[in-house]
Design an enzyme around this catalytic site. Sequence first.
Site, PDB file in Angstrom:
ATOM      1  CB  CYS A  95      -0.907  -0.003   1.227  1.00 34.74           C
ATOM      2  SG  CYS A  95      -1.963   1.460   1.349  1.00 34.74           S
ATOM      3  CG  ASN A 144      -0.937  -3.435  -4.915  1.00 32.87           C
ATOM      4  OD1 ASN A 144      -0.288  -2.874  -5.778  1.00 32.87           O
ATOM      5  ND2 ASN A 144      -1.626  -2.759  -4.018  1.00 32.87           N
ATOM      6  CG  ASN A 173      -6.044  -2.332  -5.746  1.00 34.17           C
ATOM      7  OD1 ASN A 173      -6.734  -2.210  -4.748  1.00 34.17           O
ATOM      8  ND2 ASN A 173      -4.918  -3.047  -5.752  1.00 34.17           N
ATOM      9  NE  ARG A 213      -5.815  -6.552  -3.746  1.00 32.43           N
ATOM     10  CZ  ARG A 213      -4.943  -7.528  -3.833  1.00 32.43           C
ATOM     11  NH1 ARG A 213      -5.282  -8.694  -4.360  1.00 32.43           N
ATOM     12  NH2 ARG A 213      -3.710  -7.364  -3.405  1.00 32.43           N
ATOM     13  CB  CYS A 249      -5.149   4.014  -4.405  1.00 30.12           C
ATOM     14  SG  CYS A 249      -4.334   2.399  -4.625  1.00 30.12           S
TER      15      CYS A 249
END
Length: 277
Positions: A82, A156, A190, A208, A216
């Site tokens: 993240c 990710n 995402n 997600r 984000c």
Amino acid sequence: MQTLNFAKGHGTHNDFVILTDYDDLIRLDVPTVAWLCDRRGGIGGDGLLRAVRAGLVPEWQGDPDLWFMDYRNADGSIAEMCGNGLRVFVRHLDEQGLITTGVPVPVATRAGVRTGQVLPDGVVRISMGAVTLHEEPTWVTHDGRQWSATVVDVGNPHAVVFLDTLNQLRQLNLEQAPGFDPVIFPAGVNVEFAVVTPQGLHMRVFERGVGETMSCGTGVVATAVAHARSTFESPDEIRVSVPGGSLSVSLGEEIWLSGPAVVVAHGTVQVPEQGAR
């Protein structure tokens, strides 16, 4: 009932509950994380960050003395990485005196080691590791429409859709989850919707395990890299505006994400039994 000391922070209004767990004593399960991230019954956040020494994380095979960012989505699911969370994580470590201010610090994540640094102007920047763009496009559906999307891996998974106008972007109803190809994204994805303007990129995202968020970090990087490839240009810096603010992506041999990150509160919370099972 367990009692936890927590902090609350955000990066461009992408917000997180932060727990410092020096000795790996906090047991986090799905109900506990979901309760802590609940905006009405708990503290509230798009996700949860747990700071723990990497050597206490069974799946970590690297340097045991690093800080490990154990990241969970708001629904309690585990995520690899993240970007905004890592910037807030570094800010928290800095404010707690757990790292040296201004000195680049390696942080262990499920996507590998990333470097964070608090700059003299207070901006927090982080390295994003390898970013992979897939040659073959995929598709995203939303509100009865289907778009072509670029597949990007930033540790990710992301699917980036470029729209034509800011009006289109503003009118999207992202309370509704976009559809995607489950063969390409078996663990979910995402989805970023973006528009190119003379001032930079504008983006909204459906994350997600969370839903639409104000920002984000990995999505901003995915969008910037997808844009650079589509234009066959590689500018030194790309500005990306999100509902929660603005972030900067520096392209080159290493990709860096920079922007504000703040810790806004500290407190103690008692987690009810239904949230600790």
